[in-house]
Design an enzyme around this catalytic site. Sequence first.
Site, short mmCIF file in Angstrom:
data_model
loop_
_atom_site.label_atom_id
_atom_site.label_comp_id
_atom_site.label_asym_id
_atom_site.label_seq_id
_atom_site.Cartn_x
_atom_site.Cartn_y
_atom_site.Cartn_z
N SER A 116 5.00 1.93 -2.60
CA SER A 116 3.70 2.00 -1.99
C SER A 116 3.38 3.40 -1.52
O SER A 116 3.11 4.26 -2.31
CB SER A 116 3.73 1.01 -0.86
OG SER A 116 2.49 0.92 -0.31
N THR A 162 -1.62 -1.03 2.01
CA THR A 162 -0.29 -1.00 1.42
C THR A 162 0.74 -1.04 2.55
O THR A 162 0.39 -1.30 3.69
CB THR A 162 -0.14 0.24 0.50
OG1 THR A 162 1.05 0.11 -0.24
CG2 THR A 162 -0.19 1.54 1.27
N TYR A 163 1.99 -0.78 2.25
CA TYR A 163 3.03 -0.75 3.27
C TYR A 163 3.78 0.58 3.20
O TYR A 163 3.75 1.26 2.17
CB TYR A 163 3.99 -1.94 3.13
CG TYR A 163 4.77 -1.92 1.84
CD1 TYR A 163 6.04 -1.33 1.77
CD2 TYR A 163 4.24 -2.46 0.68
CE1 TYR A 163 6.74 -1.31 0.59
CE2 TYR A 163 4.94 -2.44 -0.51
CZ TYR A 163 6.19 -1.86 -0.55
OH TYR A 163 6.88 -1.82 -1.74
N GLY A 208 3.53 3.26 -7.28
CA GLY A 208 2.98 2.02 -7.82
C GLY A 208 1.48 2.12 -8.01
O GLY A 208 0.92 3.19 -8.26
N ALA A 209 0.81 0.98 -7.86
CA ALA A 209 -0.64 0.94 -8.06
C ALA A 209 -1.38 1.90 -7.13
O ALA A 209 -2.42 2.45 -7.50
CB ALA A 209 -1.14 -0.49 -7.86
N ALA A 210 -0.85 2.13 -5.93
CA ALA A 210 -1.49 3.05 -4.98
C ALA A 210 -1.61 4.46 -5.56
O ALA A 210 -2.53 5.20 -5.22
CB ALA A 210 -0.72 3.08 -3.67
#
Length: 114
Positions: free
Chosen positions: A25, A57-58, A73-75
């Site tokens: 993330s 996100t985290y 990732g997607a972020a």
Amino acid sequence: MLNIYLKSKIHMAKITRKEVYYEGSIEVDEELMEKAGISEGEVVLVVNVNNAARFVTYVIKGKRGSREINLYGAAARLGEEGDRVIIMAFTFSDKPVKAKTIVLNEKNEIIQEK
């Protein structure tokens, strides 16, 4: 009644790296996390100042003193290296909460604490 309040903010952090094909993330230097009062695994709202993207996100704990803010990732699709972001964490409370804020320069060094 419980309300949602801002509790922590890292203002104007600079993205240092991104990696799309990675489990994760947003990675934040452990020292910056501590100064802002953000914990590993905590859910955060990230706002990209350059492109206005907002995402939830985290946090992954990064190497202490590295000054790295990395998107994974997607972020990673929502920011580029060099973009400035605001990272915010929230809490539930029945009373107003004074947020802890750190402001960073272009090297992700703390220039102000509020």
